[in-house]
Design a protein around this motif. Structure first.
Motif, PDB file in Angstrom:
ATOM      1  N   MET A  52       0.829  -1.208   0.000  1.00  0.00           N
ATOM      2  CA  MET A  52       0.000   0.000   0.000  1.00  0.00           C
ATOM      3  C   MET A  52       0.860   1.254   0.000  1.00  0.00           C
ATOM      4  O   MET A  52       1.880   1.312   0.681  1.00  0.00           O
ATOM      5  N   SER A  61      -4.989   5.559   2.142  1.00  0.00           N
ATOM      6  CA  SER A  61      -4.314   4.631   1.236  1.00  0.00           C
ATOM      7  C   SER A  61      -4.691   4.997  -0.191  1.00  0.00           C
ATOM      8  O   SER A  61      -5.864   5.135  -0.520  1.00  0.00           O
ATOM      9  N   HIS A  62      -3.677   5.159  -1.050  1.00  0.00           N
ATOM     10  CA  HIS A  62      -3.945   5.569  -2.425  1.00  0.00           C
ATOM     11  C   HIS A  62      -3.950   4.409  -3.395  1.00  0.00           C
ATOM     12  O   HIS A  62      -4.744   4.384  -4.314  1.00  0.00           O
ATOM     13  N   HIS A  63      -3.056   3.488  -3.239  1.00  0.00           N
ATOM     14  CA  HIS A  63      -2.996   2.340  -4.138  1.00  0.00           C
ATOM     15  C   HIS A  63      -2.711   1.093  -3.321  1.00  0.00           C
ATOM     16  O   HIS A  63      -1.936   1.129  -2.385  1.00  0.00           O
ATOM     17  N   SER A  64      -3.335   0.020  -3.732  1.00  0.00           N
ATOM     18  CA  SER A  64      -3.090  -1.266  -3.096  1.00  0.00           C
ATOM     19  C   SER A  64      -2.790  -2.287  -4.183  1.00  0.00           C
ATOM     20  O   SER A  64      -3.507  -2.367  -5.174  1.00  0.00           O
ATOM     21  N   TYR A  65      -1.733  -3.016  -3.980  1.00  0.00           N
ATOM     22  CA  TYR A  65      -1.343  -4.067  -4.911  1.00  0.00           C
ATOM     23  C   TYR A  65      -1.393  -5.391  -4.152  1.00  0.00           C
ATOM     24  O   TYR A  65      -0.765  -5.521  -3.107  1.00  0.00           O
ATOM     25  N   GLN A  93       3.562  11.043  -7.900  1.00  0.00           N
ATOM     26  CA  GLN A  93       2.121  11.049  -8.138  1.00  0.00           C
ATOM     27  C   GLN A  93       1.801  10.680  -9.584  1.00  0.00           C
ATOM     28  O   GLN A  93       0.836   9.962  -9.845  1.00  0.00           O
ATOM     29  N   TYR A  96       2.546   6.784 -10.105  1.00  0.00           N
ATOM     30  CA  TYR A  96       1.616   5.882  -9.430  1.00  0.00           C
ATOM     31  C   TYR A  96       0.157   6.347  -9.511  1.00  0.00           C
ATOM     32  O   TYR A  96      -0.706   5.822  -8.810  1.00  0.00           O
ATOM     33  N   HIS A  97      -0.122   7.330 -10.343  1.00  0.00           N
ATOM     34  CA  HIS A  97      -1.475   7.808 -10.607  1.00  0.00           C
ATOM     35  C   HIS A  97      -2.241   8.185  -9.335  1.00  0.00           C
ATOM     36  O   HIS A  97      -3.350   7.731  -9.106  1.00  0.00           O
ATOM     37  N   ILE A  98      -1.590   8.993  -8.541  1.00  0.00           N
ATOM     38  CA  ILE A  98      -2.220   9.458  -7.282  1.00  0.00           C
ATOM     39  C   ILE A  98      -2.857  10.813  -7.526  1.00  0.00           C
ATOM     40  O   ILE A  98      -2.282  11.678  -8.109  1.00  0.00           O
TER      41      ILE A  98
END
Length: 98
Positions: A52, A61-65, A93, A96-98
């Motif tokens: 995360m 949390s912005h991205h979770s893999y 950003q 990771y496309h935030i």
């Protein structure tokens, strides 16, 4: 509030192990008020790894893999950790496309 700088000033990365243990169905014993496991008891153990990206200021949390195998999750974790140290907030950003 600061709006530019190194990415590690704004974000952090977390590696979390998610584990779900599920025993097989239990046999019901009529004369006892609880359930007993079957004679051959097996457990299915599902483990997933979650990487995360977390905002340090908000905790959001912005991205979770999700990964099934730890080496892949560890590799992604190390890559993001490296990017946090090397990239600016804007570059991070964008990547990771935030």
């Amino acid at each position: 509030m600061k709006s530019f700088g190194r990415a590690d000033e704004f974000y952090r990365v977390k590696l979390i192990t998610l584990s779900e243990t599920q025993p097989e169905e239990f046999d019901w014993k009529e004369d006892v008020l609880y359930r007993n496991p079957p004679k051959e008891f097996t457990v299915s153990n599902e483990i997933e790894y979650l990487v995360m990206i977390v905002d340090k200021n908000t905790g959001e949390s912005h991205h979770s893999y999700f990964y099934k195998f730890k080496p892949k999750a560890q590799k992604k974790f190390e890559l993001i950790k490296k990017d946090l140290k090397e990239l600016t907030k804007m570059q991070f950003q964008k990547r990771y496309h935030i």
